[in-house]
Scaffold this motif. Structure first.
Motif, PDB file in Angstrom:
ATOM      1  N   GLU A 186       0.840  -1.205   0.000  1.00  0.00           N
ATOM      2  CA  GLU A 186       0.000   0.000   0.000  1.00  0.00           C
ATOM      3  C   GLU A 186       0.878   1.261   0.000  1.00  0.00           C
ATOM      4  O   GLU A 186       0.625   2.206  -0.741  1.00  0.00           O
ATOM      5  CB  GLU A 186      -0.885  -0.015   1.237  1.00  0.00           C
ATOM      6  CG  GLU A 186      -2.148   0.823   1.088  1.00  0.00           C
ATOM      7  CD  GLU A 186      -3.016   0.681   2.332  1.00  0.00           C
ATOM      8  OE1 GLU A 186      -3.342  -0.458   2.704  1.00  0.00           O
ATOM      9  OE2 GLU A 186      -3.347   1.717   2.926  1.00  0.00           O
ATOM     10  N   ALA A 187       1.923   1.223   0.825  1.00  0.00           N
ATOM     11  CA  ALA A 187       2.836   2.370   0.896  1.00  0.00           C
ATOM     12  C   ALA A 187       3.516   2.574  -0.456  1.00  0.00           C
ATOM     13  O   ALA A 187       3.682   3.708  -0.919  1.00  0.00           O
ATOM     14  CB  ALA A 187       3.879   2.144   1.985  1.00  0.00           C
ATOM     15  N   GLY A 188       3.884   1.477  -1.107  1.00  0.00           N
ATOM     16  CA  GLY A 188       4.524   1.551  -2.422  1.00  0.00           C
ATOM     17  C   GLY A 188       3.596   2.153  -3.448  1.00  0.00           C
ATOM     18  O   GLY A 188       4.006   2.975  -4.270  1.00  0.00           O
ATOM     19  N   ALA A 189       2.313   1.776  -3.381  1.00  0.00           N
ATOM     20  CA  ALA A 189       1.340   2.290  -4.345  1.00  0.00           C
ATOM     21  C   ALA A 189       1.165   3.802  -4.167  1.00  0.00           C
ATOM     22  O   ALA A 189       1.079   4.551  -5.144  1.00  0.00           O
ATOM     23  CB  ALA A 189       0.003   1.573  -4.162  1.00  0.00           C
ATOM     24  N   VAL A 190       1.131   4.247  -2.900  1.00  0.00           N
ATOM     25  CA  VAL A 190       0.984   5.686  -2.634  1.00  0.00           C
ATOM     26  C   VAL A 190       2.227   6.417  -3.156  1.00  0.00           C
ATOM     27  O   VAL A 190       2.127   7.460  -3.804  1.00  0.00           O
ATOM     28  CB  VAL A 190       0.819   5.943  -1.111  1.00  0.00           C
ATOM     29  CG1 VAL A 190       0.922   7.429  -0.790  1.00  0.00           C
ATOM     30  CG2 VAL A 190      -0.504   5.381  -0.629  1.00  0.00           C
TER      31      VAL A 190
ATOM     32  N   GLU B  82       4.170   5.599  -5.561  1.00  0.00           N
ATOM     33  CA  GLU B  82       4.257   5.630  -7.025  1.00  0.00           C
ATOM     34  C   GLU B  82       3.164   6.453  -7.679  1.00  0.00           C
ATOM     35  O   GLU B  82       3.222   6.730  -8.870  1.00  0.00           O
ATOM     36  CB  GLU B  82       4.209   4.195  -7.571  1.00  0.00           C
ATOM     37  CG  GLU B  82       5.527   3.476  -7.353  1.00  0.00           C
ATOM     38  CD  GLU B  82       5.459   2.008  -7.679  1.00  0.00           C
ATOM     39  OE1 GLU B  82       4.470   1.565  -8.292  1.00  0.00           O
ATOM     40  OE2 GLU B  82       6.401   1.296  -7.302  1.00  0.00           O
ATOM     41  N   THR B  83       2.132   6.862  -6.897  1.00  0.00           N
ATOM     42  CA  THR B  83       1.057   7.669  -7.472  1.00  0.00           C
ATOM     43  C   THR B  83       1.564   9.094  -7.674  1.00  0.00           C
ATOM     44  O   THR B  83       2.030   9.727  -6.722  1.00  0.00           O
ATOM     45  CB  THR B  83      -0.177   7.708  -6.525  1.00  0.00           C
ATOM     46  OG1 THR B  83      -0.534   6.357  -6.254  1.00  0.00           O
ATOM     47  CG2 THR B  83      -1.338   8.457  -7.135  1.00  0.00           C
ATOM     48  N   PRO B  84       1.512   9.604  -8.911  1.00  0.00           N
ATOM     49  CA  PRO B  84       2.027  10.958  -9.135  1.00  0.00           C
ATOM     50  C   PRO B  84       1.212  11.995  -8.364  1.00  0.00           C
ATOM     51  O   PRO B  84      -0.015  11.904  -8.292  1.00  0.00           O
ATOM     52  CB  PRO B  84       1.897  11.160 -10.635  1.00  0.00           C
ATOM     53  CG  PRO B  84       1.148  10.000 -11.155  1.00  0.00           C
ATOM     54  CD  PRO B  84       0.982   8.986 -10.091  1.00  0.00           C
ATOM     55  N   THR B  85       1.887  12.947  -7.737  1.00  0.00           N
ATOM     56  CA  THR B  85       1.197  14.004  -7.005  1.00  0.00           C
ATOM     57  C   THR B  85       0.589  14.961  -8.032  1.00  0.00           C
ATOM     58  O   THR B  85       1.269  15.306  -9.005  1.00  0.00           O
ATOM     59  CB  THR B  85       2.211  14.816  -6.161  1.00  0.00           C
ATOM     60  OG1 THR B  85       3.267  13.929  -5.778  1.00  0.00           O
ATOM     61  CG2 THR B  85       1.588  15.438  -4.962  1.00  0.00           C
ATOM     62  N   PRO B  86      -0.676  15.374  -7.836  1.00  0.00           N
ATOM     63  CA  PRO B  86      -1.267  16.290  -8.803  1.00  0.00           C
ATOM     64  C   PRO B  86      -0.496  17.605  -8.835  1.00  0.00           C
ATOM     65  O   PRO B  86      -0.027  18.074  -7.789  1.00  0.00           O
ATOM     66  CB  PRO B  86      -2.699  16.483  -8.295  1.00  0.00           C
ATOM     67  CG  PRO B  86      -2.787  15.806  -6.991  1.00  0.00           C
ATOM     68  CD  PRO B  86      -1.545  15.024  -6.747  1.00  0.00           C
TER      69      PRO B  86
END
Lengths: 160, 64
Positions: free
Chosen positions: B48-52, B54-58
């Protein structure tokens, strides 16, 4: 997230006859590999599908491979035959398989299965020898590695 | 079934931690399940931490 073993308790309480297979069975035999799903082998008769529905009713079970994640409580409709169920629930992922490659169906597995007590329920688990055969029959790299670990466990048991 | 020493040697060469197996085998079935569930919790938290991560910040709104 609820623990995976809750699913085993539910299945036992619903009166379902099943054998634990796959990675979770490996854990019970002493494997150190982590698995995020529970695999069981059972006869997928209409009666057993109803038992599974009873067991999972409040855990929002859905068919995880279907496009719209159809509810298991409504699909498959009565009378429709299924070979396997790939479900996602509030207590984790559970696959219900009617047969295991290299071994056969529920009856074939039950013959050699070990019966253990787990969190107050009796539970059948695929034998270590059958689990090794199943992993080797799958033949994927991760299964071959798991089979090596299971063979080491068998060797340690022989030595003790 | 192959000879125990052979199986252990193959496992060792494959990088399997035989001491960890000894430790698991010393546990009851319930203890094995509980240890596994702790490990799984950690794996899921890391995933879950990895997914967050890797999610690009707007992108911040442009100020004029």
């Amino acid at each position: 997230m609820k623990p995976l073993h809750l699913l085993l308790q539910r299945f036992a309480d619903a009166g379902l006859e099943f054998v634990v297979v796959g990675g979770f069975a490996g854990v019970l035999h002493g494997s150190s590999y982590v698995t995020d799903d529970l695999d069981i082998c059972a006869v997928l008769s209409g009666e057993n599908i109803e038992k599974l529905r009873t067991a999972l009713a409040d855990l929002h079970p859905v068919h995880r491979i279907t496009h719209k994640k159809l509810s298991f409580l409504e699909h498959p409709p009565a009378g429709q035959q299924v070979a396997n169920l790939y479900l996602e629930t509030d207590a984790g992922v559970v696959d219900v398989l009617s047969s295991i490659l290299g071994l056969g169906g529920f009856e074939a597995l039950r013959r050699n299965a070990m019966e253990i007590s787990l969190f107050g329920r009796r539970c059948r688990v695929i034998s270590l020898e059958d689990l090794i055969k199943a992993k080797e029959a799958m033949g994927r790299e991760k299964d071959i590695l798991t089979a090596k670990e299971l063979r080491a466990i068998a060797a340690k048991r022989k030595q003790s | 079934m192959e000879q125990p020493d052979n199986a252990l040697e193959k496992a060792r060469r494959a990088g399997i931690d035989l001491d960890l197996l000894d430790s698991n085998l010393a546990l009851t079935y319930e203890q094995r399940v509980l240890r596994h569930e702790s490990a799984l919790e950690l794996v899921l938290a890391l995933r879950e931490a990895g997914a967050v991560y890797e999610t690009p910040t707007p992108a911040a709104p442009e100020i004029r």
